[in-house]
Design a protein around this motif. Sequence first.
Motif, PDB file in Angstrom:
ATOM      1  N   HIS A 118      -2.130   3.927   1.345  1.00 10.69           N
ATOM      2  CA  HIS A 118      -1.131   2.855   1.451  1.00 10.69           C
ATOM      3  C   HIS A 118      -1.767   1.458   1.596  1.00 10.69           C
ATOM      4  O   HIS A 118      -1.461   0.533   0.843  1.00 10.69           O
TER       5      HIS A 118
ATOM      6  N   HIS B 113       2.138  -6.161   6.788  1.00  7.01           N
ATOM      7  CA  HIS B 113       3.399  -6.227   7.540  1.00  7.01           C
ATOM      8  C   HIS B 113       3.651  -7.656   8.029  1.00  7.01           C
ATOM      9  O   HIS B 113       4.777  -8.136   8.042  1.00  7.01           O
TER      10      HIS B 113
ATOM     11  N   ASP C 155      -2.917  -2.911   6.021  1.00 11.69           N
ATOM     12  CA  ASP C 155      -1.493  -2.597   6.223  1.00 11.69           C
ATOM     13  C   ASP C 155      -0.901  -3.505   7.310  1.00 11.69           C
ATOM     14  O   ASP C 155       0.184  -4.062   7.145  1.00 11.69           O
TER      15      ASP C 155
ATOM     16  N   HIS D 189       5.372  -3.916  -0.353  1.00  9.85           N
ATOM     17  CA  HIS D 189       5.560  -2.508   0.012  1.00  9.85           C
ATOM     18  C   HIS D 189       6.366  -1.766  -1.064  1.00  9.85           C
ATOM     19  O   HIS D 189       6.079  -0.612  -1.372  1.00  9.85           O
TER      20      HIS D 189
ATOM     21  N   LEU E 171      -1.801  -1.926  -0.915  1.00 12.41           N
ATOM     22  CA  LEU E 171      -1.268  -3.222  -0.474  1.00 12.41           C
ATOM     23  C   LEU E 171      -2.298  -4.335  -0.637  1.00 12.41           C
ATOM     24  O   LEU E 171      -1.979  -5.447  -1.048  1.00 12.41           O
TER      25      LEU E 171
HETATM   26 ZN    ZN Z   1       2.773  -0.726   5.416  1.00 14.28          ZN
END
Ligand code: ZN
Length: 389
Positions: free
Chosen positions: A282, A199, A195, A268, A286
Amino acid sequence: MENFDFHVTTDIRFGKDRLDELPQVLNAFGKNVLLVYGGGSIKKSGLYDKLYEQFNRNDNNIVELAGVDPNPRIETVQQGVQLCKQNAIDVVLPVGGGSVIDCSKAIAASVFVSGDLWENFVLPKNYTGPALPIVTVLTLAATGSEMNGTCVISNMDAQIKLGVHGESLLPKVSFLDPTNTFSVNSYQTAAGSADILSHLMENYFNATPGTEVQDEIAEGLMKTVIKYLPIALEKPDDYTARANLMWASTLALNGLIGKGKKGSWSCHAMEHELSAFYDITHGVGLAMITPRWMAHILDEDTIPKFQRFAQEIWDVEEEEPKRAAEVGIQKLYEFFASCGIPMTLPEVGIQREENFEEMAQCAVAHSSISNQGFVPLHEEDVASIYRAC
Ligand code: ZN
Ligand code: NZQ
């Protein structure tokens, strides 16, 4: 570089053995505290008892909201709002990962929202009203929620997961003690790091020119995560590894590298539909989507940035640009796989291709990827990326 405001006022208390600062921090807002946590990891790790030592010496009135799910639900937010109103709560104290913090942000704001919370707080996506003060104790390095004004809430009945942003959702104070992440298992450690990387990559692969500061910082943070994740997996109580992952998680999504750029995130938007339809982790979603998305959008226009990514992040020596870009994407895939992340949908129990078209429609409808993505993505692109997973 675009014009921007950067005003991120969260008071960060980073490092070990700082919980005795909690009473003073809470007292700035009041004695009535809503303590929010998840499925019990804070009890197993001993953090819960340490918190109560502080509450007891401070005469706090503690009301608990336990059992926040990963991918937090609107129903839990409603429960929290009731508790706040019934107990005249002064400050909301999430102790956990992004899900617990996000749920707490939604509660803190929704106390001031009338009517249906999904309709009036989540669906508008931008919240301009007030919120109760939020103090966080982070236990998982991943989302950056500890220092940003975003929360992501799911409505499982409607199969929708949406992010809401608001200045008042920014935590007032966040305690970042890397030792609180020693107990995170390898699956969640790897997912959280995926994650963080996402980002960074979502901001890095962006069409705004002239953002060298942001891109160089992003590269440094990506290299840091790639260096320390395997160490944290090998030795979960390695303080240096956990400290670097934790601080990288915060800096990756507090605006430092995203400000000055326009455009919308692609991976996302696609992952949020996977979680909304299948409730998956999550970071795992990703990790699966990102290399497939990269391969899908690789063309003459995008090759230069992917070549830079390959050279700077993965030390790829190949000189032919397209080939270098492809090797970089492959290295990212192999890195995620080597960290134990399931890299195909069937590995997380998703076989049913019939939802892919509908998920693709939702991903496009719930975001601006079709006109503001690094490369615009339409429904057929998204469905094809899901099929490649
Ligand atoms: Zn995220
Ligand atoms: O519930 P508990 O028992 O605490 O267990 C959690 C949960 O099962 C466990 N865990 C957390 N800290 C632990 C621990 N286990 C052992 N020791 C510890 N110290 O880890 C599991 C996952 O926790 P969760 O909070 O769901 O993970 P994460 O921090 O990755 O948060 C994910 C959520 O944040 C949203 C995601 O969409 C997802 O809903 N995001 C929030 C963002 C934001 N606010 O800015 C941005 C992100 O892109 C993301 O969308």
